[in-house]
Design a protein around this motif. Structure first.
Motif, PDB file in Angstrom:
ATOM      1  N   LEU A   1      -5.750  -0.559   7.368  1.00 40.02           N
ATOM      2  CA  LEU A   1      -5.259  -1.921   7.204  1.00 40.02           C
ATOM      3  C   LEU A   1      -5.374  -2.696   8.514  1.00 40.02           C
ATOM      4  O   LEU A   1      -5.844  -3.838   8.530  1.00 40.02           O
ATOM      5  CB  LEU A   1      -3.806  -1.905   6.716  1.00 40.02           C
TER       6      LEU A   1
ATOM      7  N   ILE B   1      -8.350  -0.310   1.379  1.00 40.97           N
ATOM      8  CA  ILE B   1      -8.593   0.794   0.447  1.00 40.97           C
ATOM      9  C   ILE B   1     -10.042   1.250   0.495  1.00 40.97           C
ATOM     10  O   ILE B   1     -10.335   2.447   0.500  1.00 40.97           O
ATOM     11  CB  ILE B   1      -8.201   0.374  -0.986  1.00 40.97           C
TER      12      ILE B   1
ATOM     13  N   LEU C   1       0.834  -1.202   0.000  1.00 41.34           N
ATOM     14  CA  LEU C   1       0.000   0.000   0.000  1.00 41.34           C
ATOM     15  C   LEU C   1       0.870   1.254   0.000  1.00 41.34           C
ATOM     16  O   LEU C   1       0.531   2.256  -0.629  1.00 41.34           O
ATOM     17  CB  LEU C   1      -0.921  -0.002   1.221  1.00 41.34           C
TER      18      LEU C   1
ATOM     19  N   VAL D   1      -3.512   5.182   4.712  1.00 39.22           N
ATOM     20  CA  VAL D   1      -4.183   3.926   4.396  1.00 39.22           C
ATOM     21  C   VAL D   1      -3.904   2.895   5.478  1.00 39.22           C
ATOM     22  O   VAL D   1      -4.757   2.068   5.813  1.00 39.22           O
ATOM     23  CB  VAL D   1      -3.691   3.336   3.058  1.00 39.22           C
ATOM     24  N   ASP D   2      -2.706   2.951   6.030  1.00 33.69           N
ATOM     25  CA  ASP D   2      -2.268   1.941   6.982  1.00 33.69           C
ATOM     26  C   ASP D   2      -3.227   1.790   8.158  1.00 33.69           C
ATOM     27  O   ASP D   2      -3.453   0.687   8.654  1.00 33.69           O
ATOM     28  CB  ASP D   2      -0.872   2.280   7.500  1.00 33.69           C
TER      29      ASP D   2
ATOM     30  N   VAL E   1      -5.817  -5.753   0.971  1.00 33.10           N
ATOM     31  CA  VAL E   1      -5.605  -4.545   0.182  1.00 33.10           C
ATOM     32  C   VAL E   1      -6.936  -3.863  -0.114  1.00 33.10           C
ATOM     33  O   VAL E   1      -7.121  -2.676   0.146  1.00 33.10           O
ATOM     34  CB  VAL E   1      -4.875  -4.874  -1.141  1.00 33.10           C
TER      35      VAL E   1
END
Lengths: 228, 228
Positions: free
Chosen positions: A195, A179, A109, A191-192, A175
DNA sequence: ATGGAAAAATTCATCGAATGCAAGATTGAT
DNA sequence: ATCAATCTTGCATTCGATGAATTTTTCCAT
């Protein structure tokens, strides 16, 4: 005899005029494509139009991208960070498979969203044009062999029983979930963050089946299924 | 006033001549496409050729399929078995999310492999022609809203925290893993057998992270992570 | 700087997938 | 037999994508 430099030194930061122009043109094409598609829709924008708008022949367009969709998404064929890949293959960094998968996905990512603005634009277009979503899966397909190699590398070091195919799909799952969550948040923060949430959800789905009624850790069902 | 039959009775087993011809033609087109592609490769076979070989105009071909690839895969737009869907939405059949997902996927695979011979041929072609694999993912995309509806229906009845997107990807993961395993087995037996294996692997991946050292069911780590 | 090798852009031709439209054929109900 | 609905077909067209040959641009050694 002096050590000759390998004929084709693949200097990644080659800053020759050639390389600079190439990158600039690529970026211009992506931006142009994204702008046009945002304004008129994916099907109303032809490659010819993108080329004309960017001052590039249609044929040259296809020297830069394999398809129109690739240009719109601005696909950069960045593989997995070698350091992370190396660590994973060596059975690390934590030794726990799922945890290490998360690290791997984080690295993916990271590169994926290297250029935040462009990435966000691409994702917005994906929302509006479902056809692009499919390219996203193709992107995964391209890295499939790379991932399989990593899994095969790790297997002897830190054995696990899951098939490569399942792990690859699991990576894809993380992923996409991350997202999507990022999208829903209006692309706030990194984004992490999303996750971790994705991994937590995954664990929860599986765990609630293993240890159903919130009974706790000593539920026998866990062992039964686990060692079945 | 006699009860009038609804104008357009969607009799699924309409055995009029029209319907019979349509099905026969569709089947013929799929078989022809598969045979030709098996012999000459996906790109060497044009729609025109398939049509000619099957005695059908090119234009008609596209009345039957949205794309050449669809014909080769013989995609039948069979949704999810209504009974299974209903049960899932109602929180069943077991009440355990992952277990019920497995049932759902089993139903999907059931229909997917309705015609075993054709399905096997399609899968063999997918091995040889990676591009077709991508259609497989598109297929999932078509059912996405259907799945999301199921998840939304179940949520209030038997609450869970996972996003629709994650669950959808999980379904896809199970489908692909099961099919891949089936392929590897040389298409022996039923797909369902491999589905159980896929679920077991999934559980194992997650469980080994929750309760690492194979300590067993009473490991506290499980609860810690689970309820975190 | 300059000439020549290497790389990239452009022109031109071509193929094939996919769609819209209108005319002709087939089927189904009365 | 008739008429409407449905399906097939031919035709024209658009557009994505690729290959080959040619011209332009960049690079490097002298």
């Amino acid at each position: 005899m002096t050590l000759p430099v390998p004929a084709d030194a693949p200097d990644p930061d080659d800053v020759g005029l050639r390389e600079r122009k190439k990158r600039a043109r690529r970026a211009l094409l992506v931006d142009t494509a994204q702008r046009l598609v945002a304004d008129h829709g994916l099907d109303a924008v032809t490659v010819e139009l993108i080329g004309a708008e960017a001052g590039v022949s249609t044929r040259t367009f296809f020297n830069y991208f394999e398809s129109k969709d690739d240009a719109v998404l601005g696909v950069e064929d960045s593989g997995i960070d070698p350091a992370v890949a190396q660590a994973f293959s060596a059975g690390g960094p934590s030794g726990l498979l799922l945890t290490d998968l998360q690290v791997l996905v984080a690295a993916l990512l990271q590169r994926f969203a290297a250029n935040r603005e462009r990435t966000v634009r691409a994702l917005r277009l994906m929302e509006a044009e479902p056809r692009l979503l499919q390219r996203h899966l193709v992107w995964m397909d391209r890295h499939k062999s790379e991932l399989h190699a990593l899994f095969d590398g790790r297997r002897p070091v830190a054995p696990f029983s899951a098939d490569n195919e399942l792990l690859t799909m699991l990576v894809l799952t993380l992923v996409r979930t991350a997202i999507t969550a990022w999208e829903r948040s209006g692309y706030h923060g990194d984004v992490d963050a999303h996750l971790s949430e994705a991994v937590a959800q995954l664990i929860h789905v599986v765990a609630s089946d293993i240890a159903p009624s919130g009974v706790g850790p000593s539920d026998a069902t866990s062992a039964e299924r686990f060692h079945a």
